[in-house]
Design a protein around this motif. Sequence first.
Motif, mmCIF file in Angstrom:
data_model
loop_
_atom_site.group_PDB
_atom_site.id
_atom_site.type_symbol
_atom_site.label_atom_id
_atom_site.label_comp_id
_atom_site.label_asym_id
_atom_site.label_seq_id
_atom_site.Cartn_x
_atom_site.Cartn_y
_atom_site.Cartn_z
ATOM 1 N N GLN A 1 -19.829 -55.727 -55.435
ATOM 2 C CA GLN A 1 -19.312 -56.304 -56.515
ATOM 3 C C GLN A 1 -19.553 -56.582 -57.218
ATOM 4 O OE1 GLN A 1 -16.667 -58.486 -53.176
ATOM 5 N NE2 GLN A 1 -16.111 -59.373 -54.735
ATOM 6 N N HIS A 2 -19.764 -56.242 -58.914
ATOM 7 C CA HIS A 2 -20.698 -56.462 -59.806
ATOM 8 C C HIS A 2 -20.757 -58.061 -60.336
ATOM 9 C CE1 HIS A 2 -19.418 -52.619 -59.632
ATOM 10 N NE2 HIS A 2 -18.438 -53.263 -60.235
ATOM 11 N N GLY B 1 -15.139 -56.426 -60.903
ATOM 12 C CA GLY B 1 -15.019 -55.760 -60.922
ATOM 13 C C GLY B 1 -15.478 -54.993 -58.948
ATOM 14 N N CYS B 2 -15.550 -53.482 -58.555
ATOM 15 C CA CYS B 2 -15.624 -53.635 -57.372
ATOM 16 C C CYS B 2 -15.503 -51.820 -57.102
ATOM 17 C CB CYS B 2 -13.885 -53.334 -56.040
ATOM 18 S SG CYS B 2 -14.332 -53.194 -54.395
ATOM 19 N N ASN B 3 -16.775 -51.633 -56.528
ATOM 20 C CA ASN B 3 -16.531 -50.291 -56.410
ATOM 21 C C ASN B 3 -17.342 -49.908 -55.340
ATOM 22 O OD1 ASN B 3 -17.357 -50.799 -59.286
ATOM 23 N ND2 ASN B 3 -17.035 -48.587 -59.199
ATOM 24 N N TYR B 4 -17.101 -48.500 -54.446
ATOM 25 C CA TYR B 4 -17.608 -48.481 -53.362
ATOM 26 C C TYR B 4 -18.139 -46.168 -52.857
ATOM 27 C CZ TYR B 4 -13.053 -45.344 -53.247
ATOM 28 O OH TYR B 4 -12.200 -44.343 -53.680
ATOM 29 N N SER B 5 -18.585 -47.041 -52.074
ATOM 30 C CA SER B 5 -19.898 -45.300 -51.647
ATOM 31 C C SER B 5 -18.897 -44.905 -51.180
ATOM 32 C CB SER B 5 -21.198 -45.021 -51.812
ATOM 33 O OG SER B 5 -21.327 -46.261 -50.366
ATOM 34 N N LYS C 1 -13.791 -43.199 -60.008
ATOM 35 C CA LYS C 1 -15.163 -43.417 -59.954
ATOM 36 C C LYS C 1 -14.775 -44.447 -58.831
ATOM 37 C CE LYS C 1 -14.637 -44.883 -65.596
ATOM 38 N NZ LYS C 1 -13.719 -45.853 -65.958
ATOM 39 N N PHE C 2 -14.288 -44.922 -58.138
ATOM 40 C CA PHE C 2 -14.739 -45.198 -56.468
ATOM 41 C C PHE C 2 -14.373 -46.634 -57.225
ATOM 42 C CE2 PHE C 2 -16.149 -40.882 -54.408
ATOM 43 C CZ PHE C 2 -16.679 -40.497 -55.613
ATOM 44 N N SER C 3 -13.460 -47.006 -57.612
ATOM 45 C CA SER C 3 -13.381 -48.018 -58.272
ATOM 46 C C SER C 3 -12.134 -48.548 -57.895
ATOM 47 C CB SER C 3 -13.386 -48.843 -59.895
ATOM 48 O OG SER C 3 -12.564 -48.030 -60.781
ATOM 49 N N ASN D 1 -11.006 -52.393 -58.956
ATOM 50 C CA ASN D 1 -11.003 -53.390 -59.974
ATOM 51 C C ASN D 1 -9.416 -54.251 -59.900
ATOM 52 O OD1 ASN D 1 -13.307 -52.475 -60.748
ATOM 53 N ND2 ASN D 1 -12.906 -52.116 -62.720
#
Lengths: 114, 115
Positions: free
Chosen positions: B6-7, B22-26, B71-73, B75
């Motif tokens: 979370q940015h 924002g939220c991105n995951y791997s 984008k693996f996002s 949001n």
Amino acid sequence: SAVISQKPSRDICQRGTSLTIQCQVDSQVTMMFWYRQQPGQSLTLIATANQGSEATYESGFVIDKFPISRPNLTFSTLTVSNMSPEDSSIYLCSSGAVKRDEQFFGPGTRLTVL
Amino acid sequence: AQSVSQHNHHVILSEAASLELGCNYSYGGTVNLFWYVQYPGQHLQLLLKYFSGDPLVKGIKGFEAEFIKSKFSFNLRKPSVQWSDTAEYFCAVKPQTGGYNKLIFGAGTRLAVHP
């Protein structure tokens, strides 16, 4: 949704002692989990409480430190053993149903170790 | 290892401002995605979730989130925030394939909305 209660809501404990936290769900649930939320950090899964068998612990957590019981489908306990100040945290119980893949959380137990 | 980022750790907004967290995951496989909210003094509550279908999901209290697979996002958005939206927001991901199928949480974003 499931309603989850925890006892105690907070406690202040001395180093070297143990505290048992109780979690009660208002309906039978397949899955119960215990999390830790350290100050300023996210939730970290400690273990999955399995009904009728030993809990499944995540990397970095061991049964000797965090013994867990789950005697039935609505109740579980987490013990924080031989506490140190580093164990000061919020401990959260969570339950979920596999089919719906949702989890609900209890209000948490705020533990302070002196 | 799977992770969720979370940015923003802290966000301060005035009422009526727009919000995007924002939220991105791997993780390369199929995932279920969640946003949880924790209001002051209250327990963690589910805000919205995405399992499949329309990537734009609507949750409670006017919140929505968009899943962008490329984008693996995932949001979180709200067009106009209110003072009562002051809370901590957690993005969470649950892998559906592979060996680990537990909820993985981001570090959280603390939102303060000023009147």
